[in-house]
Design an enzyme around this catalytic site. Sequence first.
Site, short mmCIF file in Angstrom:
data_model
loop_
_atom_site.label_atom_id
_atom_site.label_comp_id
_atom_site.label_asym_id
_atom_site.label_seq_id
_atom_site.Cartn_x
_atom_site.Cartn_y
_atom_site.Cartn_z
N ASP A 230 51.11 34.35 28.22
CA ASP A 230 50.55 34.91 29.48
C ASP A 230 50.89 33.83 30.47
OD1 ASP A 230 49.73 36.48 31.51
OD2 ASP A 230 47.78 37.10 30.40
C1 BGC Z 1 48.40 38.90 33.26
C2 BGC Z 1 49.36 39.68 32.71
C3 BGC Z 1 50.49 39.53 33.61
C4 BGC Z 1 51.04 38.30 33.99
C5 BGC Z 1 52.26 38.28 35.01
C6 BGC Z 1 48.84 37.49 33.89
O1 BGC Z 1 47.63 37.05 34.61
O2 BGC Z 1 47.31 38.78 32.31
O3 BGC Z 1 48.95 40.69 32.29
O4 BGC Z 1 51.53 40.27 32.72
O5 BGC Z 1 49.96 37.71 34.67
O6 BGC Z 1 51.76 38.80 36.28
#
Ligand code: BGC
Length: 755
Positions: A230
Amino acid sequence: MFDPQAAAPAMTLAEKAAFLTGATAWTTPGLPRLGVPPLTLTDGPHGVRKQLPGARLMDLDQSEPATAFPAASATGCSWDPALLAEIGAALAAESRALGTDVLLGPGVNIKRSPLCGRNFEYFSEDPVLSGELAAAWVRGLQDGGAGACVKHFAANNQETDRMRVSAEVDERTLREIYLPAFERVVTRAQPATVMCSYNRLNGIPASEHRWLLTEVLRAEWGFGGFTVSDWGAVTDRVAALAAGLDLQMPADGGPAAAALVAAVSAGTLPEAVLDRAVERILRVTARLTGPRGDSRPAVDHERHHALARRAAAGSAVLLTNEDEFLPLDPAAGGTLAVIGEFARTPRYQGGGSSQVVPTRLDSALAEITAAVAGRRDVVFAPGFTLDGAPSPELLAGAVAAARSAADVVMFLGLPEAAESEGFDRTAIGLPATQLDVLRAVAAVSQRVAVVLSNGGVVATRPVTEQARAVLEMWLPGQAGGGAAADLLFGAAEPGGRLAETIPLALSDNPSYVNFPGAAGRVRYGERIYVGYRWYDKVARDVAHPFGHGLSYTTFAYSGLQVEVPDPARPAAVVRFTLANTGRRAGSEVAQVYVSDPEASADRPERELKAFRKVRLAPGESCLVELALTERDFAFWDEQRRGWTAEPGTFRIAVGASSRDLRLTAEIELTPPLPPTPLTLDSTIGEWLAAPSGRDALMAALAAAPGGTGEIVIDDSMLAMAAPVPFRQALALGFAAIPSGGEAAFLARANAGLGG
Ligand code: BGC
């Protein structure tokens, strides 16, 4: 096109290390020297959020226009894998048109608490439903040439302290509740990538969790794509890579790659670990970029808007509908009052990484007005403001509009500020101002329907008490306004059934005392009893049960037959007939629940194991056939560390919700139980039940000081002695290890077990 097999060995150590971290916020580095193009990853999952050039990571509203499909909390209620596959295919077309390769979704985390701020991005409280729908979405997306990224792996069920909190979850709970949706997607749809979550699992960061990322994901489930962090989840790059985390996102300016090079140089990280990760990314890159070349297919945004509209209607849950109040007659005459700010300022998507800039946005007010044009007058009153501040003037306007109207439709819901990625809610009530307006309107009109827009569950009792019909539309996407008009006047039927229980009170929820934890830990103390598994186990009243949803027609279930081809192998085929007994076409979601009342372990009252959505014309019927496999009868056996389907009676129930079971049947299964070897810590009861245990036990009782050769164990003695571990019987002097010693004695007790 580059050859992924040849590219890895041709890379230097520095190139490999750099290849394993993002080059920008959204791209992998690629390697021009070897003809390897970068991959572009974008959010997801309800539309393509391709950021505009120059936008910063946090500029959530600066992206290319894209279709905003209904959020997962809506489509979860569709119970319609074919619909999810269609949405996946549309998202693939939009991804490819925008030149992006991987869409960051679906989110398959389980809704543990109604408070999770990100519940709108997740499908259900049930892993079978979540996994089935997500797998269909992934298949649609990937067949269309884009890659999926299943997230957030794993046990990311809250936003509070999400980057540090340790989810403390026992293995059975993980296996039965929090992992199976991921497992289903991985084994049935082979997603290109899997995203680790921010949180820790039992103390270990998910980004460094070898058991999750390597043992379970790859060795057990056969995942063949690459894993990605993530955004910002990695704090120790070397530990993460060693555990199985292939790609770190986003770009970090170099420290991660430098740490990998240093670890290899110091001999603490084998270079082969980098090779493996590089190869995985190369393989996915070749698969996704090879066929597309530089082509950017055109997208039919009108068609996608129409799909979003159909999806919103097919996901809407009609919670109540007294005396068939809905659908309204568009030609009935009489003024229609449309009340509520949401009717002209729709709440249609959730906040955070999943928000997109829609290609267009329906307003329910405009769509309703168009639907009855020339036939009924429409008056509108906003009733309240979205900031929740009470307004006597707006309230009076709403009451006046309602008084003048034959029918009233009110649009209520949660304003944007109430829920989002990044924080959890603290309550499930609708804003008090809105409820005040509803009560005032209901006091002057007996003919009120309410349409709800909210991402997470809201308490519905205060609404159902006032309104004749309540339609839960969740966050219905950019075409939600059109879908609302279709539903209100019967051009479409409400196809949704609840993918999560709506409790009467927040405190009824099983995670209530353990959510969101404190001091960096959240204990999943309710274990496997999540959602209906808890409410049904303790027979707690709920506002609306899991699986519930009304239709504009009625259905009858009949003729349940459960065929068990071979009782020794736990598997069955469930057959029944579903008939549309009403006057309108409609769809029903038939749900199959399995109960194991004789289990040796505690088990939920019933668990969803299969379902089918069927659309039937009035008077039409069809035979539904659903297969149950061994896993559908099994629980995660902590003693054996595996799935066990025990011999005994199982109950199969078919119905329209977990509390509306129309047909039941019992079957007997006789699968052989894998033997558990006896040890000194096995109980007397276990010794007596084991094939050679009884004789060995008798010998041990006889060998005790003062023991006699002949011992009769009657029922009352057995009841008292059965739970006593053999070791304690030794300590108490009731038994002794016979001559020959412990090893020989245990071997004799376990004779015939085959080791
Ligand atoms: C989120 C993800 C997301 C990623 C990119 C993170 O903060 O938890 O779900 O895909 O950011 O934006």
